[in-house]
Design a protein around this motif. Structure first.
Motif, mmCIF file in Angstrom:
data_model
loop_
_atom_site.group_PDB
_atom_site.id
_atom_site.type_symbol
_atom_site.label_atom_id
_atom_site.label_comp_id
_atom_site.label_asym_id
_atom_site.label_seq_id
_atom_site.Cartn_x
_atom_site.Cartn_y
_atom_site.Cartn_z
ATOM 1 N N TYR A 156 23.897 37.388 45.473
ATOM 2 C CA TYR A 156 25.036 38.298 45.610
ATOM 3 C C TYR A 156 25.605 38.616 44.235
ATOM 4 O O TYR A 156 25.766 37.728 43.393
ATOM 5 N N SER A 157 25.918 39.875 44.053
ATOM 6 C CA SER A 157 26.481 40.331 42.786
ATOM 7 C C SER A 157 27.855 40.933 43.045
ATOM 8 O O SER A 157 28.019 41.800 43.907
ATOM 9 N N VAL A 158 28.853 40.445 42.312
ATOM 10 C CA VAL A 158 30.216 40.959 42.458
ATOM 11 C C VAL A 158 30.399 42.083 41.451
ATOM 12 O O VAL A 158 30.346 41.842 40.236
ATOM 13 N N PRO A 159 30.597 43.315 41.919
ATOM 14 C CA PRO A 159 30.690 44.458 41.001
ATOM 15 C C PRO A 159 31.958 44.420 40.163
ATOM 16 O O PRO A 159 32.949 43.777 40.524
ATOM 17 N N VAL A 160 31.952 45.134 39.066
ATOM 18 C CA VAL A 160 33.057 45.087 38.119
ATOM 19 C C VAL A 160 34.332 45.669 38.708
ATOM 20 O O VAL A 160 35.435 45.307 38.289
ATOM 21 N N TYR A 161 34.237 46.566 39.696
ATOM 22 C CA TYR A 161 35.458 47.151 40.248
ATOM 23 C C TYR A 161 36.218 46.181 41.145
ATOM 24 O O TYR A 161 37.369 46.406 41.493
ATOM 25 N N GLN A 162 35.588 45.067 41.557
ATOM 26 C CA GLN A 162 36.282 44.075 42.375
ATOM 27 C C GLN A 162 37.278 43.300 41.514
ATOM 28 O O GLN A 162 37.033 43.026 40.338
ATOM 29 N N ARG A 163 38.404 42.944 42.111
ATOM 30 C CA ARG A 163 39.372 42.132 41.384
ATOM 31 C C ARG A 163 38.803 40.739 41.137
ATOM 32 O O ARG A 163 37.855 40.301 41.814
ATOM 33 N N SER A 164 39.371 40.033 40.182
ATOM 34 C CA SER A 164 38.914 38.675 39.899
ATOM 35 C C SER A 164 39.223 37.764 41.081
ATOM 36 O O SER A 164 40.030 38.100 41.952
ATOM 37 N N PHE A 165 38.573 36.606 41.086
ATOM 38 C CA PHE A 165 38.833 35.636 42.158
ATOM 39 C C PHE A 165 40.307 35.279 42.148
ATOM 40 O O PHE A 165 40.868 34.911 41.113
ATOM 41 N N ALA A 166 40.959 35.375 43.309
ATOM 42 C CA ALA A 166 42.422 35.258 43.339
ATOM 43 C C ALA A 166 42.949 34.289 44.392
ATOM 44 O O ALA A 166 44.163 34.108 44.498
ATOM 45 N N TRP A 167 42.082 33.664 45.191
ATOM 46 C CA TRP A 167 42.593 32.756 46.207
ATOM 47 C C TRP A 167 43.304 31.577 45.555
ATOM 48 O O TRP A 167 42.833 31.013 44.565
ATOM 49 N N GLN A 168 44.434 31.210 46.157
ATOM 50 C CA GLN A 168 45.213 30.075 45.678
ATOM 51 C C GLN A 168 44.950 28.854 46.567
ATOM 52 O O GLN A 168 44.197 28.913 47.532
ATOM 53 N N ALA A 169 45.637 27.770 46.233
ATOM 54 C CA ALA A 169 45.429 26.513 46.966
ATOM 55 C C ALA A 169 45.667 26.686 48.459
ATOM 56 O O ALA A 169 44.935 26.130 49.282
ATOM 57 N N GLU A 170 46.672 27.464 48.826
ATOM 58 C CA GLU A 170 47.015 27.595 50.235
ATOM 59 C C GLU A 170 45.863 28.182 51.046
ATOM 60 O O GLU A 170 45.523 27.686 52.120
ATOM 61 N N GLN A 171 45.230 29.258 50.522
ATOM 62 C CA GLN A 171 44.120 29.874 51.254
ATOM 63 C C GLN A 171 42.899 28.955 51.295
ATOM 64 O O GLN A 171 42.212 28.859 52.319
ATOM 65 N N ILE A 172 42.626 28.268 50.179
ATOM 66 C CA ILE A 172 41.461 27.386 50.121
ATOM 67 C C ILE A 172 41.647 26.190 51.062
ATOM 68 O O ILE A 172 40.741 25.828 51.826
ATOM 69 N N GLU A 173 42.820 25.577 51.003
ATOM 70 C CA GLU A 173 43.090 24.440 51.884
ATOM 71 C C GLU A 173 43.029 24.870 53.347
ATOM 72 O O GLU A 173 42.562 24.121 54.205
#
Length: 631
Positions: A23-40
């Motif tokens: 999988y390739s994340v294209p440049v127009y996508q925002r950077s990884f942004a999930w915080q602890a709450e979403q990951i947990e």
């Protein structure tokens, strides 16, 4: 583009990385942004499904499109979830002998060298500490923080054998729908279609329609009026239920616009009848309804005039409306305790079906009033996040009551700190309100998932039997401190006292609260703000930096509570593997924003050093402080 041309595949996590798929994340996508709450939350959701014995757990959609001339798939939608899965797999597989898909190297970034380098280091089996030790400018810190959150969450939640079972379930029972767009899809057109399509009914819509279907015409209209106002979680209910109508607001909340005046549904219905007579176009069709007809009536609800942006952008609720409904349902049923799944928003329809399948209109009307009563109590006595120009981007904790302001003969809705005497515009928070803010924010950052915020149910249930105007800050502080004490007692003072990553978060946060309230700690005042901290920091590190010198700590003391503090992921990364003296002298600003306990440890280090003696002494002092508070 037609949706018939889409190619959907139901994939397990193992399937996602099978074969040579990358999988390739294209440049127009925002950077990884999930915080602890979403990951947990993702980890907790999967773990809950595993515990419940579910054959499979659906994680959502991943939209991709083929890359021209390559075998890679470009990620159009679902990057956050995919990256989290990738990092979770990487961590779990480090200590497992499980046969696994060759996911390593199967996630890439276009034109983002820092993101690619960060994954390369994590993929290559580098010790996690070497990632921390790399200068921040060379790595994508969002990914570093996510990996750190995953490490601590997994270690706190699962034993070694449980980790292995969780990994098996994750690989073979967690499913994702991978939708492949046709080659050469016009992505601008795709996003336009996805962003403007009609929204699907959500669980709250189904619950609302089913409850409405039991009522007659007049009751349905009143129910919908109350429901829609309560669903607007980011403004006070005094605004949303009487938008622009001062007379109606007075009928509902008295001359001050602060306290709810009606005492049951019949009084609400009477007020609504007068409203309908003043605006006859709001009358709904009469007659009995099926569920589908109730949904149609619900869908025809007249939209309110848009709110003043300065109002709607000011406050952010602690929870979303589905979670509020589940809290209210527990209050309605007079349920005590913390039953498994009672606050799980995925089971909203199931919970309401179980409760109301044998109940009639009278109970639906009673629930409607309970909803409004609880929503008013929630707004007045449960903290929010407030965003004003003078605050930082994340806002500040806020506990305010709504009230009427009058200027030049014009009445507007204003706010004052909940327990502040009078109705002045004083920006300084009064002491009684501040005490409750500290305690509630401590609980909020401890129990980050809405599914375990049982303390909110406790508050709403207590307030449901009280005259709101007579409620004191002291009684709510006592209520919540007793709740926190119970959690500390049952999780720390056990036959085998937890150590290291096994020490529950509540032990750290409640210790910080007690230190803040009842003990002098250099650098801390009443202005301290409890922030989201998810990393357990070993003040003397588990793998100390070989280039630094200092006292050596024994393995027996390394994981004692006396050597631990709770910090944010970013602070944990900054501290890296530095020795205590380096942390105490070089990171004073960071320490003072993190934790009173951490500040106390740093103070001891600056005055005495940090070795086994200081750790045991501090450990015994903190343990004794908790025991004294629990008595």
């Amino acid at each position: 583009m037609t949706f018939a041309a889409l190619t959907p595949d139901l994939c397990t996590v193992r399937d996602l990385f099978a074969g040579d798929t990358a999988y390739s994340v294209p440049v127009y996508q925002r950077s990884f942004a999930w915080q602890a709450e979403q990951i947990e939350q993702l980890i907790a959701d999967v773990a809950d499904a595993q515990t419940d014995g579910s054959d499979g757990y659906f994680l959502g959609n991943l939209v991709v499109t083929p890359l021209a001339g390559k075998r890679d798939l470009s990620v159009v939608d679902g990057q956050q979830r995919l990256t989290t899965l990738y990092l979770l797999l990487t961590y779990l597989l480090r200590t497992s002998e499980h046969e696994h898909p060759q996911h390593t190297g199967r996630l890439r970034y276009e034109s983002r060298p820092r993101s690619s380098e960060t994954l390369r280091r994590i993929d290559g089996g580098y010790p996690e500490q070497s990632v921390r030790a790399t200068p921040e400018s060379e790595l994508e810190q969002g990914i570093v923080r996510a990996f750190n959150v995953i490490e601590q969450t997994v270690q706190q939640k699962f034993t070694a054998s449980q980790q292995a079972a969780f990994l098996t379930y994750l690989l073979d029972s967690v499913q994702v729908v991978r939708v492949t767009l046709p080659d050469r899809t016009d992505l601008n057109r795709y996003f336009e279609i996805m962003n403007t399509r009609g929204q699907q009914l959500e669980q709250v819509d189904i619950v609302k329609a089913r409850l409405m279907a039991t009522l007659d015409e007049g009751d349905r209209a009143c129910f919908a009026w109350v429901w829609d106002a309560c669903a607007d979680m980011d403004s006070y209910v005094q605004r949303s239920i009487a938008l622009g109508d001062a007379e109606l607001r007075t009928a509902l909340f008295g001359d001050t616009w602060t306290w709810l005046a009606p005492t049951d549904f019949d009084e609400l219905h009477g007020i609504h009848q007068r409203l309908k007579q003043a605006a006859p176009g709001s009358i709904r069709p009469s007659g009995s309804m099926t569920l589908s007809q109730a949904i149609d009536v619900y869908a025809q609800s007249a939209a309110e005039a848009p709110a003043d942006p300065s109002e709607t952008d000011r406050f952010r609720s602690t929870i979303e409306f589905p979670s509020l409904l589940l809290h209210v349902l527990k209050v309605f049923l007079s349920e005590s305790g913390e039953s498994e799944g009672a606050l799980d928003d995925k089971q909203l329809i199931k919970r309401f079906n179980e409760v109301f399948k044998q109940r009639g209109p009278a109970d639906v009307r009673r629930f409607c009033f309970t909803l409004l009563h609880c929503r008013h109590s929630f707004d007045t006595f449960v903290l929010k996040r407030e965003h004003l120009a003078r605050y930082e981007d994340d806002g500040e904790w806020s506990l305010q009551r709504a009230l009427k302001r009058t200027s030049g003969g014009r009445h507007t809705l204003g706010y004052a700190h909940t327990f502040q005497r009078g109705s002045t515009d004083d920006e300084a928070v009064d002491g009684r309100t501040q005490d409750l803010i500290h305690l509630q924010s401590m609980l909020r950052v401890t129990y980050t998932s809405p599914r375990i915020m049982h303390w909110i149910t406790l508050v709403l249930r207590h307030l449901h039997s009280r005259d709101a105007a007579s409620v004191t800050a002291e009684e709510l502080v006592d209520l919540l401190r007793d709740y926190a004490r119970g959690k500390v007692s049952e999780s720390f003072f056990t036959a085998t006292e937890p150590q290291g990553f096994e020490v529950p978060r509540i032990v750290f946060t409640y210790l910080d609260y007690v230190l803040l309230k009842e003990h002098a700690v250099d650098g801390f005042s009443r202005d301290f703000d409890f922030g989201f901290r998810t990393s357990i920091e070993h003040f003397y590190p588990q793998q100390p930096d070989a280039e630094q010198t200092g006292s050596v700590v024994s393995s027996e003391c390394l994981k004692l509570l006396g050597n631990l503090a709770l910090v944010s992921v970013s602070a944990n990364s900054k501290f890296s593997n530095s020795l205590p003296r380096s942390k105490a002298f070089n990171f004073t600003d960071t320490i003072e924003r993190q934790s009173p306990k951490l500040a106390l440890m740093a103070q001891i280090t600056r005055e005495q050093g940090w070795n086994d003696h200081q750790i045991r002494e501090h450990h015994d002092a903190m343990r004794a402080m908790l025991q004294a508070d629990l008595q």
